[in-house]
Scaffold this active site. Structure first.
Site, short mmCIF file in Angstrom:
data_model
loop_
_atom_site.label_atom_id
_atom_site.label_comp_id
_atom_site.label_asym_id
_atom_site.label_seq_id
_atom_site.Cartn_x
_atom_site.Cartn_y
_atom_site.Cartn_z
CG PHE A 141 3.17 -3.84 -4.38
CD1 PHE A 141 1.95 -3.85 -5.04
CD2 PHE A 141 3.73 -5.05 -4.01
CE1 PHE A 141 1.30 -5.06 -5.32
CE2 PHE A 141 3.09 -6.26 -4.29
CZ PHE A 141 1.87 -6.25 -4.94
CG ASP A 226 7.30 -5.18 2.46
OD1 ASP A 226 8.08 -6.12 2.19
OD2 ASP A 226 6.16 -5.07 1.96
CE LYS A 255 7.85 -10.48 -4.67
NZ LYS A 255 7.36 -9.17 -4.23
C1 LIG Z 1 5.95 -8.91 -3.69
C2 LIG Z 1 5.82 -8.03 -2.55
C3 LIG Z 1 4.85 -8.25 -1.55
C4 LIG Z 1 3.81 -9.33 -1.65
O1 LIG Z 1 4.33 -10.61 -1.77
P1 LIG Z 1 3.45 -11.79 -2.39
O2 LIG Z 1 4.28 -13.01 -2.18
O3 LIG Z 1 3.23 -11.46 -3.84
O4 LIG Z 1 2.17 -11.81 -1.63
C5 LIG Z 1 4.85 -7.42 -0.45
N1 LIG Z 1 5.73 -6.41 -0.32
C6 LIG Z 1 6.66 -6.16 -1.25
C7 LIG Z 1 7.63 -5.04 -1.05
C8 LIG Z 1 6.73 -6.93 -2.41
O5 LIG Z 1 7.62 -6.66 -3.35
#
Ligand SMILES: *Cc1c(COP(=O)(O)O)cnc(C)c1O
Length: 399
Positions: A141, A226, A255
């Site tokens: 994701f 990521d 985040k």
């Molecule tokens: C939440 C998340 C995203 C996307 O972040 P948004 O602020 O919702 O666009 C990308 N990669 C990972 C691993 C995430 O948990």
């Protein structure tokens, strides 16, 4: 009509139905605690997908937010502001990278990483025009833009949104041999979550990240982590990749970078990689704005001052131990690192949603992920007593 019912009806009437939230309408938060519009209190065991690692409405963040809001909030990058340079230095010093590029949402930072990797592929590695490939993992994701969903293997994320962006290959998560087989001279990068959050707190086999980093290095492809959800203390390290003693070429952060105050994201990388961007190549009106930067600076300091990373390691190990002691006919497996745990339920348990609803009833908010996993990720400011309190409730609900 209860306030809860009123809010739900309004949202259902006027809001797009792109989410199916638990029917709890929150109006206040402090630390790990949130309160709904009818005055009921809950422990927040989702922490906005790890965006509020520092706890809800952290007083220091509220203070900085207020002060900066009264001073200067947005200049655009057409002009400079006095907060971005300080955040840039502090973020680089904390993470051990040379340069950063600020954006807002996580998805924008992932897009930035994809653009940086492709451009590096053409300008530095010498990949033929429009041939660059990026390898990702099944179950990933990385966000919701058209390009990002193009490399998801979740059919629902893509259904109805084509035509999709080409240039991506998917390998099984945790399979270094598959990475070695998929990598070619056209591979610009491998993008990976060190632990897959949305997939259900999936921890890859030990050594996978190390092997993957080595394969990338041997093939002159960028290793991009990521860490949007896994990073900033969630797993008991600043970044989850540190558990394997590696250093990626680029890290994507979001985040908790703002402690839940405001959307702030960034990528960090070496000079060599970041210098592929020239003025005008990429940007964002709000990216690097002074309000975002002031908040992010404080959010990073709170992680350090309150030793939240060490706390996550210590209390996370304790939490996992306690959860493993629960004798439940429904639990298949407990997995995780730091204060980030997936309670994987058996097929016969009837799905995680009903357990999350039962937890809500008893004052814990947690969210199911992928049908059969209850994800546990409280703000890192949680205390041992609060963990004991939560474990007692989990025990009842899982019995
Ligand atoms: C939440 C998340 C995203 C996307 O972040 P948004 O602020 O919702 O666009 C990308 N990669 C990972 C691993 C995430 O948990």
């Amino acid at each position: 009509m209860s306030n809860t019912k009123h809010c739900i009806e309004l949202e259902n009437k006027y809001g797009a139905k792109n989410y199916k939230p638990l029917d709890v309408v929150l109006t206040k938060g402090s630390g790990i605690w949130v309160e709904d519009v009818d005055g009921k209190k809950y422990m927040d065991f989702l922490a906005a997908y790890s965006a509020v690692n520092q706890g809800h409405c952290h007083p220091r963040l509220v203070e900085v937010m207020k002060n900066q809001a009264e001073r200067l909030t947005l200049t655009s990058r057409a002009f400079r502001n006095d907060q971005l340079p300080e955040l840039a230095r502090e973020l680089c010093e904390v993470t051990g990278f040379e340069k950063m590029l600020p954006m807002n949402s996580g998805a924008e930072a992932v897009e930035t990483a994809v653009k940086a990797a492709r451009k590096w592929g053409y300008k530095v590695k010498g990949i033929e025009d429009d041939k660059a490939e990026i390898i990702v993992c099944a179950g990933n994701f990385h966000g919701r833009t058209v390009t990002i969903i193009s490399f998801s293997d979740e059919p629902q994320y893509k259904d109805g949104f084509g035509p999709l962006t080409p240039g991506f290959k998917i390998i099984p998560y945790g399979d270094a041999e598959a990475l070695a087989a998929a990598i070619t001279k056209n591979t610009a990068a491998f993008i990976v979550e060190p632990i897959q959050g949305e997939s259900g707190v999936v921890v890859p086999r030990e050594g996978f990240l190390k092997d993957a980093a080595k394969i990338c290095k041997e093939n002159n492809a960028l290793f991009i982590a990521d860490e949007i959800q896994a990073g900033l203390g969630r797993t008991g390290k600043l970044f989850a990749y540190e558990h394997e003693g590696i250093k990626p070429d680029m890290v994507i952060i979001g985040k908790a970078l703002s402690g839940g105050m405001y959307p702030v994201s960034a990528i960090v990388a070496s000079k060599e990689i970041m210098n592929v961007f020239n003025p005008g190549d990429h940007g964002s009106t709000y990216g690097g704005n002074p309000l975002a930067c002031a908040v992010a600076r404080e959010a990073l300091k709170i992680l350090q001052d309150e030793k939240l990373i060490e706390k996550s390691a210590e209390l996370g190990a304790y939490l996992i131990d306690e959860l493993k002691k629960i004798n439940s006919p429904h639990v298949e497996l407990i997995r995780g690192k730091g204060l980030w745990v997936g309670i994987v339920l058996k097929k016969t348990a009837g799905g995680a949603r009903r357990f999350c609803e039962a937890l809500q009833e008893k004052g814990i908010l947690a969210k199911e992920t992928h049908e059969n996993v209850i994800r546990i990720a409280p703000p890192l400011v949680i205390t041992k007593q609060e963990i004991d309190q939560a474990v007692a409730i989990l025990k009842e609900v899982l019995a």
